[in-house]
Structures are given as C-alpha cells and as structure tokens.
Enzyme design. Structure first.
Site, short mmCIF file in Angstrom:
data_model
loop_
_atom_site.label_atom_id
_atom_site.label_comp_id
_atom_site.label_asym_id
_atom_site.label_seq_id
_atom_site.Cartn_x
_atom_site.Cartn_y
_atom_site.Cartn_z
CB ALA A 119 8.90 0.78 10.13
N GLY A 133 4.67 -5.17 2.17
CA GLY A 133 5.48 -4.89 0.99
C GLY A 133 6.90 -5.40 1.18
CG HIS A 134 9.46 -3.66 4.09
ND1 HIS A 134 8.56 -2.85 4.73
CD2 HIS A 134 10.42 -2.85 3.60
CE1 HIS A 134 8.95 -1.60 4.64
NE2 HIS A 134 10.09 -1.56 3.96
NE ARG A 183 6.27 8.86 2.90
CZ ARG A 183 6.79 9.82 2.16
NH1 ARG A 183 6.01 10.55 1.42
NH2 ARG A 183 8.07 10.02 2.15
#
Ligand code: PAF
EC number: 6.3.2.1
Length: 304
Positions: free
Chosen positions: A41, A45-46, A206
């Site tokens: 997901a 940021g990833h 989130r």
C-alpha cells in the site's frame, strides 16, 4: 522488462545471487545491496525509502508482506490494503530490481512461530504501550528478512548490506537499530526522513481515513513539533508544556503523548532540555487520536 516479483525464499536467494553477481560493484569499489522492507500500500513516504535505497546501492530489493505477527486486532490485519500490482509498478518506476512478496505460509510455514525476537523494554512505552507484542512481531519478521536478503560475496568480495526504514516510525527504527547492535546482524540500518504534505502533515497510509475537518485538526501535531524545533534551534529550554497545551486546545484531537526523548533510548530527556538552554540532539515525538484515526509524528531536534 517489468520488475521481477518473487514469492518464495528460494527464489529470493537465487535472484539476489544473480543480481549481485551481474550488477555488484557498478556504483563503486564495494558491491552493495539495499533492502526496503514494506507492508505494501505504498505512498510517497515509501517512495523516498525506495529512492534512497536505489541512490546508494547496486541492487535493491523491496519486500511487500503484511506481517500478521505485528497486528493485535485480526480485523486490522484483514482490512490492511493489499495492492501488490500498483506497488510493484511504483517500485519498478523508481528503479528497484526485485520485489519479494511471500505468502504468510511461505514466511511462517510452521504456523505462528514459537520462537520470536523480543524487543524488551524499548517496546514497553509510547507505541508499545498501546500495542502489546507489536514490536516483537516487527523484529521477528525483520530479522527473517535480514537473513533471507543478506547477500553472499561476489567474486570473493563482501557485499555491503543496507536496510532502509522510515524515520516516521521512530520507535520501530530505534528498536531495529538496537536489535542489529545487540544481535550483530551484518547490516547497516539507514533511517529515511519523514515526508510531509505541503501543509505539514506527515504522510501515512492512515491519512486516507481522515475527513476534511480531521485533517485540518491534525495539523496541530506538526505545529507542536515545529514549536519544539524552533526552541531547540534558538537554544531555548525544551519544556514540552506549551506544545502539549497547543495540542490540547485543538478540538477533535485527543493527545496520547508528547515528549522530547533521546532518539536511541527513547527515554525523556531529563537534563539539557527542560530548564537549561538546549544543545545536542533529541527527538520530539507525538501520538494522538484525530477523529477515528490514531496518528504518530516526530521531529529530530538539533542545536550545536
Ligand atoms: O514499517 C513497516 O511497514 C513494517 O513494520 C515492516 C518494517 C515492513 C515490518 O513488517
């Protein structure tokens, strides 16, 4: 050719051997392999995590595995988004060489492991206080990934092994670093800075669950962290009371904790922080519930 996605540990090992033999040393004298562990997901940021790994290593492997051991509530585990095709496409575009996406049975063939890595006292506070067993689950899977992805030598030369973790999960990063140190894993842990939206909100999977009002309210967290940062830079004492008051004054935000801690031990700074002008390094950490969503954020503080 699209990025290779492997599902088994045996394929992971043989692909790592092949890729490091083919590409090892293309960026410098020492061949290197970077590992970016994720649960998929993927968001921006990833992306930073993978980009940092690609920038510094000859070969990069990303793992995509939703690790049941680190979930307390089975419903959270079930609800966790699984978007492997989109994740693989993103990793491919960044230049990652290989994706390891095992099934739960492949990772834990004997069912739930009887032997686990325990995180100890570092896991008892902050996030660990509300998620018992979470960090043991993280360390258990991370140590398995370190073993599985650890590269062998290439043409008799050792391959540098680096693993990338987001600074956003500061407690996870500190605990992984400590495991590597205490248990002598032959890997360098690299922390990748938090990515923020333009309004200051730290990126997180989130955030998609915040409505517009919640999102606006959530900005108080990064404002409170910046307040501490401004004080640190100005060599002022770092008493967190004002930041706490700021957060508590924001309707819709329920504060769990706000502290200034040592980034390695996660202990609140007792000296050189509250009453005297600050010098050195520290970490301001915060967790709060905003609407239905629990958010965490942090900011490294530095004053020379
Ligand atoms: O940070 C995460 O996404 C997970 O905790 C990790 C490190 C991939 C272990 O499952």
């Amino acid at each position: 050719m699209p990025i290779t996605v492997v599902r088994t540990k045996a394929e992971l090992r043989s692909e790592i051997a092949r890729l490091t033999a083919e590409h090892g040393g293309r960026r410098g004298a020492t061949p290197s392999l970077g590992l970016a562990p994720t649960m998929g997901a993927l968001h921006n940021g990833h992306r930073m995590l993978a980009e940092a790994a690609v920038a510094a290593n000859d070969v990069v492997v990303a793992s995509v595995f939703v690790n049941p051991l680190q979930f307390g509530d089975p419903k959270d585990l079930e609800r966790y988004p699984r978007t492997l095709d989109a994740d693989a496409a993103l990793l491919d575009a960044i230049g990652v060489d290989l994706v390891f996406a095992p099934s739960v049975e492949e990772m834990y063939p004997g069912g739930e492991p009887l032997v686990r890595v325990t995180a100890g006292p570092l896991a008892e506070k902050w996030e660990g206080a509300s998620r018992p067993g979470h960090f043991d689950g993280v360390l258990t899977v991370v140590s398995k990934l370190f073993h599985l992805a650890s590269p062998g030598p290439v043409a008799g030369r050792p391959v540098a092994f680096r693993a990338y973790f987001g600074q956003k999960d500061a407690q996870q990063l500190a605990i992984v670093r400590r495991m590597v140190k205490d248990l002598d894993f032959p890997v360098d842990v690299v922390g990748v800075p938090i990515v923020r939206a333009e309004d200051g909100l730290a990126l997180s999977s989130r955030n998609q669950f915040l409505n517009d009002g919640d999102r606006e309210a959530a900005l108080v967290l990064s404002r409170a962290l910046r307040l501490m940062d401004e004080r640190a830079t100005a060599h002022q004492p770092l008493e967190p009371d004002d930041a706490v008051a700021l957060i508590k004054s924001q309707p819709g935000v329920e504060l769990d904790y706000f502290e200034v801690v040592d980034a390695d031990t996660l202990e609140p700074l007792a000296f050189n922080c509250r009453e005297t002008p600050f010098t050195g390094e520290a970490l301001a950490i915060v967790a709060a519930r905003v609407g239905e969503v629990r958010l965490i954020d942090n900011m490294p503080l530095k004053a020379s």
